[in-house]
Design an enzyme around this catalytic site. Sequence first.
Site, short mmCIF file in Angstrom:
data_model
loop_
_atom_site.label_atom_id
_atom_site.label_comp_id
_atom_site.label_asym_id
_atom_site.label_seq_id
_atom_site.Cartn_x
_atom_site.Cartn_y
_atom_site.Cartn_z
N SER A 95 0.70 -1.25 -0.28
CA SER A 95 0.07 -0.03 0.11
C SER A 95 0.93 1.23 -0.16
O SER A 95 0.72 2.29 -0.89
CB SER A 95 -0.90 -0.10 1.31
OG SER A 95 -1.74 -1.17 1.53
N ASP B 204 7.43 2.91 6.15
CA ASP B 204 7.36 2.05 4.91
C ASP B 204 7.38 2.82 3.62
O ASP B 204 7.83 2.83 2.69
CB ASP B 204 6.03 1.08 4.85
CG ASP B 204 4.94 1.60 5.57
OD1 ASP B 204 5.11 2.90 6.17
OD2 ASP B 204 3.93 1.16 5.89
#
Length: 342
Positions: A132, A175
């Site tokens: 994502s 991330d």
Amino acid sequence: MKKKVIVSAPGKLMLFGEHAVVYNRPCLVTAVDQRMKAEVEVLEQPVFQLEAKDVSVTGYKKPMSELGKGDIPKGAKFAEIAVRSFLTRHSEFISGSSKLKGKMLKQVQHDNIGIRIITKSDFSSQFGFGSSSAVTVCVIKALSELFDKKLTDKQIFHLAYKTVLDVQGKGSGFDIAAAIFGGTLYFVTGGKVIEPLAVSYLPLVVGYSGIKADTVTLVNQVKEKADKYPEIVKSIYDTIEKIVNQAKIFIEKNDWQSVGELMNVNQGLLAALGVSSNKLEAMIYAAREAGAYGTKLSGAGGGDCMIAITPEMRRKEVEKAIIKEGGEIIRVLTNAEGVKIE
Ligand code: MEV
């Protein structure tokens, strides 16, 4: 103005510091050579289109004026909200947009352009490699290129991080940083510090547990524990912070034995936070017995992957031991390059 661009960004593996990093602590993360790719095209019709077969999104289409509204399929959320974040921030591209007392109106009229996105990933969205975040980064980088905004990596970070918070409400942003900057990073919550480490190789074995973890659920579980036992959980986070700072030094010295030992300590604290699982523990202990210097879960816990710092001469045995416990070996190279135009 270019009409179409292809952008790729790497997946990531958390090395040290998960969960604590949500609460103003540091972590260490490495980018992996399995990448997310996004082809992004500007359309002349005001329509948003997305093809993301890896996450079962096909033929997804809506008017630009509906961006971010209604029932958005899970696999479409990050790409769609990334487009909305970018166009809201850079509303000069959208006719009918206006400013109110210096503030950008949230509700812009997307009536003169459209965006088509096609994504394809080298890795399964089940691994916890950050698909994502990688999609979010690819979309914002692509739009920056297509609309000639020349956003810096830091600006891309802040827009992508905002997107992630808009979609899932929680997250440290580590991330996102890995997808943008690549390499191996020392990272503090929200990008307060993003520092590349001087290291080119990590002797890692990666085992996938076969179970998909839900990050938000696990972060909430840890928060419940912290609400009930604030002092205890705070001292766990403080210890994790010390481990991260010490591990950073050992990684830069390529002292893998010590890095492994610290992984074991970090794993113990993650188990104390309640985010390990029987399957992960079985894989972790099997890898240690087969000769890994140290092992831990990587990411939110509950499933996803475990990592083992392993002497090269024990790699085969460690891999076999993980497979014997029902794990799948994922072969990756670490320190991968950050987001780039293909
Ligand atoms: C999830 O991969 C890692 C967590 O620390 C959440 C985050 O940092 O966003 C649990």
